[in-house]
Design a protein around this motif. Structure first.
Motif, PDB file in Angstrom:
ATOM      1  N   MET A   1     -66.233 -21.230 -26.657  1.00 58.82           N
ATOM      2  CA  MET A   1     -64.830 -21.114 -26.223  1.00 58.82           C
ATOM      3  C   MET A   1     -64.010 -20.506 -27.356  1.00 58.82           C
ATOM      4  O   MET A   1     -63.824 -21.124 -28.408  1.00 58.82           O
ATOM      5  CB  MET A   1     -64.294 -22.498 -25.860  1.00 58.82           C
ATOM      6  CG  MET A   1     -62.881 -22.495 -25.356  1.00 58.82           C
ATOM      7  SD  MET A   1     -62.388 -24.050 -24.559  1.00 58.82           S
ATOM      8  CE  MET A   1     -62.931 -25.288 -25.721  1.00 58.82           C
ATOM      9  N   ILE A   2     -63.573 -19.270 -27.176  1.00 60.27           N
ATOM     10  CA  ILE A   2     -62.843 -18.591 -28.240  1.00 60.27           C
ATOM     11  C   ILE A   2     -61.336 -18.610 -27.975  1.00 60.27           C
ATOM     12  O   ILE A   2     -60.882 -18.713 -26.833  1.00 60.27           O
ATOM     13  CB  ILE A   2     -63.334 -17.142 -28.402  1.00 60.27           C
ATOM     14  CG1 ILE A   2     -63.230 -16.373 -27.079  1.00 60.27           C
ATOM     15  CG2 ILE A   2     -64.745 -17.107 -28.938  1.00 60.27           C
ATOM     16  CD1 ILE A   2     -63.650 -14.919 -27.195  1.00 60.27           C
ATOM     17  N   ILE A   3     -60.582 -18.518 -29.055  1.00 59.28           N
ATOM     18  CA  ILE A   3     -59.123 -18.593 -28.967  1.00 59.28           C
ATOM     19  C   ILE A   3     -58.592 -17.368 -28.225  1.00 59.28           C
ATOM     20  O   ILE A   3     -58.889 -16.229 -28.587  1.00 59.28           O
ATOM     21  CB  ILE A   3     -58.513 -18.670 -30.373  1.00 59.28           C
ATOM     22  CG1 ILE A   3     -58.985 -19.940 -31.067  1.00 59.28           C
ATOM     23  CG2 ILE A   3     -56.990 -18.641 -30.302  1.00 59.28           C
ATOM     24  CD1 ILE A   3     -58.631 -20.019 -32.531  1.00 59.28           C
ATOM     25  N   GLY A   4     -57.852 -17.621 -27.196  1.00 58.37           N
ATOM     26  CA  GLY A   4     -57.347 -16.549 -26.347  1.00 58.37           C
ATOM     27  C   GLY A   4     -57.993 -16.532 -24.982  1.00 58.37           C
ATOM     28  O   GLY A   4     -57.494 -15.893 -24.056  1.00 58.37           O
ATOM     29  N   SER A   5     -59.107 -17.242 -24.835  1.00 58.79           N
ATOM     30  CA  SER A   5     -59.766 -17.336 -23.536  1.00 58.79           C
ATOM     31  C   SER A   5     -59.005 -18.310 -22.638  1.00 58.79           C
ATOM     32  O   SER A   5     -58.188 -19.112 -23.106  1.00 58.79           O
ATOM     33  CB  SER A   5     -61.203 -17.815 -23.710  1.00 58.79           C
ATOM     34  OG  SER A   5     -61.228 -19.150 -24.215  1.00 58.79           O
ATOM     35  N   LYS A   6     -59.302 -18.275 -21.342  1.00 58.27           N
ATOM     36  CA  LYS A   6     -58.641 -19.185 -20.401  1.00 58.27           C
ATOM     37  C   LYS A   6     -59.001 -20.632 -20.705  1.00 58.27           C
ATOM     38  O   LYS A   6     -58.150 -21.525 -20.622  1.00 58.27           O
ATOM     39  CB  LYS A   6     -59.037 -18.833 -18.970  1.00 58.27           C
ATOM     40  CG  LYS A   6     -58.445 -17.530 -18.470  1.00 58.27           C
ATOM     41  CD  LYS A   6     -58.811 -17.283 -17.012  1.00 58.27           C
ATOM     42  CE  LYS A   6     -58.173 -16.004 -16.501  1.00 58.27           C
ATOM     43  NZ  LYS A   6     -58.519 -15.733 -15.076  1.00 58.27           N
ATOM     44  N   ALA A   7     -60.258 -20.855 -21.068  1.00 58.92           N
ATOM     45  CA  ALA A   7     -60.696 -22.217 -21.387  1.00 58.92           C
ATOM     46  C   ALA A   7     -59.948 -22.759 -22.594  1.00 58.92           C
ATOM     47  O   ALA A   7     -59.515 -23.920 -22.602  1.00 58.92           O
ATOM     48  CB  ALA A   7     -62.197 -22.235 -21.636  1.00 58.92           C
ATOM     49  N   PHE A   8     -59.798 -21.931 -23.621  1.00 58.79           N
ATOM     50  CA  PHE A   8     -59.078 -22.395 -24.808  1.00 58.79           C
ATOM     51  C   PHE A   8     -57.605 -22.609 -24.492  1.00 58.79           C
ATOM     52  O   PHE A   8     -56.982 -23.542 -25.020  1.00 58.79           O
ATOM     53  CB  PHE A   8     -59.217 -21.409 -25.972  1.00 58.79           C
ATOM     54  CG  PHE A   8     -58.491 -21.886 -27.214  1.00 58.79           C
ATOM     55  CD1 PHE A   8     -59.102 -22.778 -28.080  1.00 58.79           C
ATOM     56  CD2 PHE A   8     -57.192 -21.482 -27.480  1.00 58.79           C
ATOM     57  CE1 PHE A   8     -58.428 -23.257 -29.200  1.00 58.79           C
ATOM     58  CE2 PHE A   8     -56.513 -21.944 -28.603  1.00 58.79           C
ATOM     59  CZ  PHE A   8     -57.138 -22.842 -29.462  1.00 58.79           C
TER      60      PHE A   8
END
Length: 288
Positions: free
Chosen positions: A1-8
């Motif tokens: 999960m990377i910063i900027g993704s929907k999950a983050f």
């Protein structure tokens, strides 16, 4: 999960609901494994930037959230105090600027283009400004009576602000200048590079200027040694030159001047040329 993704983004919203501003910032620092000191080395910079989505844009709301959190978490001059979190948060500004420059390169830079040309495409119809002439990003050194430019190359650096917090610095050759950069390490970038702004006009000094002295990374302290920005002295009509006017941003004959023009004048010319590039018109002083 990377910063900027929907999950983050979902996790980020939960953090802000459940925790106090300082704790949210600590979670962010831990998430990217932020070191106590940035090294400036490509390997470290690339590793840290790998935690961020390549599609995370400079105008994303995440950066506005971080600005608000820092403002709340560090009242007064507390960010310029000694401490691990204070040091990491200050240096995070350099990493953010590097990420934002890399976004422009990734999404707008085509073969044969300079960083400046790519930035011009990105900024079209966005509310950027160049009212701050970037005096502090024009450092040189004087050694044995000779002017020394970073990397040995004379440059008139241009400062562009987006939303008054996102900062891009460009040299005369059209390169981004960053303290930490994902593609190349240069003395010019370390000495005169961009840094994301936490503070608004009221808190800029407390959040972005004062912390530099205590919390800058060791590698930058070493590389900037001896380099100084021009001063703001002006010569009043009919009066003799003030002391140290030779080091003035506004002196056409001073040590910072190039081409018999003051550095301030040259920056204005660069700004006009950049505006012309953004909106696709020729600057009026360009030879046909």
């Amino acid at each position: 999960m990377i910063i900027g993704s929907k999950a983050f983004s979902s996790l980020w919203k939960e953090w802000q609901k459940e925790y106090q501003p300082l704790q949210v910032l600590k979670l962010l620092l831990a998430y990217i494994e932020m070191p106590e000191d940035l090294s400036g080395e490509l390997e470290q910079t690339q590793r840290l930037l790998s935690y961020f989505d390549l599609d995370l844009a400079p105008h994303d709301v995440l950066w506005k959230d971080i600005v608000s959190l820092v403002d709340l978490a560090f009242p007064g001059d507390s960010l310029s105090q000694e401490g691990l979190v204070e040091r990491q948060i200050h240096q995070l500004r350099y990493l953010i600027s590097s990420q934002q420059a890399q976004y422009v390169r990734t999404h707008y830079k085509r073969t044969g283009m300079t960083d400046k040309e790519a930035l011009a495409v990105y900024l079209r119809w966005k509310p950027f400004t160049m009212f701050d002439q970037g005096r502090l990003h024009q450092k040189i050194a004087i050694r044995d009576g000779k002017v020394i430019y970073p990397d040995g190359t004379p440059s008139v650096n241009l400062k562009i602000l987006l939303y008054n917090r996102i900062e891009f610095i460009l040299d005369s050759q059209g390169n981004f200048l960053n303290e930490v950069d994902a593609e190349k390490v240069t003395e010019s970038g370390v000495v005169n590079g961009a840094s994301f702004n936490y503070g608004n006009f009221k808190r800029h000094w407390q959040l972005d200027v004062e912390p530099v002295q205590l919390n800058d990374p060791a590698f930058r302290n070493r590389m900037t040694k001896g380099f100084r920005s021009p001063n703001k002295l002006r010569r009043k009509w009919g009066q003799k030159e003030p002391e140290h006017f030779d080091k003035s941003f506004y002196n056409p004959n001073g040590i910072y001047a190039q081409s018999h023009r003051s550095l301030a004048n040259d920056v204005k010319r660069q700004a006009r040329a950049f505006l012309a590039m953004v909106y696709g018109v020729k600057p009026f002083y360009t030879k046909q």
